[in-house]
Design a protein around this motif. Sequence first.
Motif, mmCIF file in Angstrom:
data_model
loop_
_atom_site.group_PDB
_atom_site.id
_atom_site.type_symbol
_atom_site.label_atom_id
_atom_site.label_comp_id
_atom_site.label_asym_id
_atom_site.label_seq_id
_atom_site.Cartn_x
_atom_site.Cartn_y
_atom_site.Cartn_z
ATOM 1 N N ALA A 60 0.858 -1.254 0.128
ATOM 2 C CA ALA A 60 0.145 -0.011 0.014
ATOM 3 C C ALA A 60 0.940 1.270 0.206
ATOM 4 O O ALA A 60 1.916 1.315 0.719
ATOM 5 N N VAL A 61 0.577 2.205 -0.648
ATOM 6 C CA VAL A 61 1.373 3.151 -0.916
ATOM 7 C C VAL A 61 0.669 4.499 0.214
ATOM 8 O O VAL A 61 -0.445 4.754 0.123
ATOM 9 N N THR A 62 1.177 4.910 1.136
ATOM 10 C CA THR A 62 0.555 5.751 2.186
ATOM 11 C C THR A 62 1.123 7.331 1.775
ATOM 12 O O THR A 62 0.122 8.224 2.554
ATOM 13 N N SER A 63 2.140 7.859 1.120
ATOM 14 C CA SER A 63 2.280 8.891 1.090
ATOM 15 C C SER A 63 2.459 9.292 -0.493
ATOM 16 O O SER A 63 2.269 8.467 -1.412
ATOM 17 N N PRO A 90 6.500 3.725 -4.830
ATOM 18 C CA PRO A 90 6.755 2.515 -4.124
ATOM 19 C C PRO A 90 7.977 1.611 -4.276
ATOM 20 O O PRO A 90 8.622 2.258 -5.409
#
Length: 120
Positions: free
Chosen positions: A111-114, A118
């Motif tokens: 998951a990419v949070t910012s 990735p």
Amino acid sequence: MSIGDRMTLRNLYLYLVCLITLIISLFAAVSLVRGTVELLYPDPGYGYGYIAPDSKISPEEQQRLEQQAKDSQRRNSVLGLVSSGTMLLIAVPVYIYHWRRIQSELPPRPAVTSGEPPAV
């Protein structure tokens, strides 16, 4: 996940089966449309054969021969539709099964949070 992790012999088989069944499905769909058009818009009469004007065939016999040719053309169109439909009924479930197997065996993506890309 690298390309080597994804391209195992098993995955290669699954992808090849998907490709082949997809191609078969496309050709069957085109053939199905063509057969439907042939059934709805039959040949105008090229298949009836040439009958010389001075021949001894009665008009009733000529009509019978023309009707026989039309019936034969209709039968061939229906057989083509059945063949194409059967091909689709077999190829589509095989494709769906193999594609779902591929998708279920893929590792989950991180998951990419910012806003940063990735890590590869």
